[in-house]
Scaffold this motif. Structure first.
Motif, mmCIF file in Angstrom:
data_model
loop_
_atom_site.group_PDB
_atom_site.id
_atom_site.type_symbol
_atom_site.label_atom_id
_atom_site.label_comp_id
_atom_site.label_asym_id
_atom_site.label_seq_id
_atom_site.Cartn_x
_atom_site.Cartn_y
_atom_site.Cartn_z
ATOM 1 N N ASP A 130 12.506 -15.454 39.902
ATOM 2 C CA ASP A 130 12.491 -14.952 38.527
ATOM 3 C C ASP A 130 11.104 -14.441 38.171
ATOM 4 O O ASP A 130 10.097 -15.116 38.397
ATOM 5 C CB ASP A 130 12.902 -16.024 37.528
ATOM 6 C CG ASP A 130 13.064 -15.435 36.130
ATOM 7 O OD1 ASP A 130 14.068 -14.741 35.893
ATOM 8 O OD2 ASP A 130 12.169 -15.643 35.292
ATOM 9 N N SER B 213 11.053 -12.556 34.971
ATOM 10 C CA SER B 213 11.407 -11.988 33.669
ATOM 11 C C SER B 213 10.536 -12.502 32.536
ATOM 12 O O SER B 213 10.624 -12.006 31.410
ATOM 13 C CB SER B 213 12.880 -12.281 33.356
ATOM 14 O OG SER B 213 13.109 -13.673 33.237
ATOM 15 N N THR B 214 9.709 -13.516 32.803
ATOM 16 C CA THR B 214 8.791 -14.072 31.817
ATOM 17 C C THR B 214 7.398 -14.077 32.437
ATOM 18 O O THR B 214 7.222 -13.635 33.579
ATOM 19 C CB THR B 214 9.201 -15.507 31.438
ATOM 20 O OG1 THR B 214 8.883 -16.391 32.522
ATOM 21 C CG2 THR B 214 10.691 -15.604 31.112
ATOM 22 N N GLY C 49 16.535 -10.676 33.574
ATOM 23 C CA GLY C 49 16.001 -10.436 32.250
ATOM 24 C C GLY C 49 16.844 -11.118 31.195
ATOM 25 O O GLY C 49 17.712 -11.945 31.518
ATOM 26 N N GLY D 220 13.491 -8.969 29.922
ATOM 27 C CA GLY D 220 12.076 -9.127 30.200
ATOM 28 C C GLY D 220 11.387 -7.780 30.237
ATOM 29 O O GLY D 220 12.031 -6.732 30.140
ATOM 30 N N LEU E 78 9.852 -7.521 35.598
ATOM 31 C CA LEU E 78 11.268 -7.662 35.930
ATOM 32 C C LEU E 78 11.625 -6.890 37.190
ATOM 33 O O LEU E 78 12.383 -7.368 38.046
ATOM 34 C CB LEU E 78 12.106 -7.184 34.747
ATOM 35 C CG LEU E 78 13.604 -7.501 34.758
ATOM 36 C CD1 LEU E 78 13.840 -8.981 34.998
ATOM 37 C CD2 LEU E 78 14.216 -7.063 33.431
ATOM 38 N N CYS F 79 21.228 -13.709 33.819
ATOM 39 C CA CYS F 79 20.441 -13.612 32.595
ATOM 40 C C CYS F 79 19.497 -14.816 32.532
ATOM 41 O O CYS F 79 19.930 -15.966 32.629
ATOM 42 C CB CYS F 79 21.363 -13.594 31.381
ATOM 43 S SG CYS F 79 20.506 -13.683 29.793
ATOM 44 N N PRO G 71 18.954 -4.469 35.513
ATOM 45 C CA PRO G 71 18.043 -5.253 34.684
ATOM 46 C C PRO G 71 18.390 -5.166 33.204
ATOM 47 O O PRO G 71 18.832 -4.128 32.711
ATOM 48 C CB PRO G 71 16.674 -4.630 34.966
ATOM 49 C CG PRO G 71 16.976 -3.245 35.433
ATOM 50 C CD PRO G 71 18.292 -3.313 36.135
ATOM 51 N N TYR H 237 16.858 -4.744 30.121
ATOM 52 C CA TYR H 237 15.629 -4.370 29.422
ATOM 53 C C TYR H 237 15.790 -4.499 27.898
ATOM 54 O O TYR H 237 14.859 -4.856 27.199
ATOM 55 C CB TYR H 237 15.243 -2.929 29.765
ATOM 56 C CG TYR H 237 14.787 -2.725 31.185
ATOM 57 C CD1 TYR H 237 13.877 -3.587 31.777
ATOM 58 C CD2 TYR H 237 15.260 -1.656 31.945
ATOM 59 C CE1 TYR H 237 13.448 -3.395 33.075
ATOM 60 C CE2 TYR H 237 14.836 -1.452 33.241
ATOM 61 C CZ TYR H 237 13.931 -2.320 33.807
ATOM 62 O OH TYR H 237 13.507 -2.124 35.091
#
Length: 212
Positions: free
Chosen positions: A7, A9-10, A69, A71, A76, A98, A193, A195
């Motif tokens: 991951d 996404s953060t 995401g 993200g 991402l 997710c 992704p 977004y």
């Protein structure tokens, strides 16, 4: 079943190896570094360290799960491209998840839950979940004041403290959360992704003509 979980996404760069048996996910090794500028530099070294710590080879992996995401664009893409490359090289399925679902799965509060992460621009990515963990709303991107909290008992994620709810101390998707949220028995969904909004960068417009 051995599953790689990634991951980006953060701000956390996350890689892990998870064993799945009888519907239960058990972490074998993981690496997490919170650095929003180092996804590209750290993700594969983290995965290499994870495999070495677990004493497993990539050829033993049965599937890859990756946070899709929501993200930021750059981070991402790193995780999703890496996951797609691993899936292709190892000839195993790649399941996008997710990231908010992964946090909710790890939280497992047994009560209605709000999950919110940082979307920048003074906004949050968020989704709401029922007591059984199923997503009821989202994912969406909004200002915190616009996020409905009626009927919600607790909040998780980086931005959980903004809503006046009981805070569950889970900031980022974990490898076990990602794998738990994935439907490994179903055909993988397309690697698209989440977004949720247009990128900050825009293609330049046509050049202005210079009058003679």
């Amino acid at each position: 079943m051995l599953v790689i979980a990634l991951d980006t996404s953060t701000p956390a760069v996350t890689a892990g190896l998870v064993a799945v048996a009888d519907g239960h996910a058990r972490p074998l090794a993981e690496r997490v570094t919170v650095n929003p500028r180092a996804h590209g530099e750290l993700l594969m070294p983290h995965l290499t360290d994870v495999m070495a710590e677990a004493g497993r080879e990539l050829s033993e992996v049965d599937a890859v799960v990756v946070g899709a995401g929501p993200g930021p664009f750059t981070g991402l893409r790193v995780g999703m491209v890496t996951a797609a490359s691993l899936g292709h090289a190892l000839d195993v399925p790649v399941h996008p998840v997710c990231g908010l679902d992964a946090i909710a799965a790890q939280a497992a509060t047994g009560a209605p839950l709000l999950v919110a992460t940082d979307a920048r621009r003074k906004e949050v990515y968020w989704a709401a979940y029922a007591a059984d963990g199923s997503r009821t709303t989202g994912p969406r991107v909004q200002r915190p004041a616009e996020v409905p909290t009626d009927g919600i008992a607790a909040a998780a994620g980086e931005m959980a403290g903004l809503f006046g709810l009981e805070v569950v101390g889970i900031a980022h998707p974990s490898p076990v959360g990602l794998v738990t949220a994935a439907d490994l028995g179903a055909p993988p969904q397309p690697l698209v992704p989440l977004y949720l909004r247009r990128p900050d960068a825009q293609a330049p417009g046509p050049r202005k003509q210079v009058a003679r």
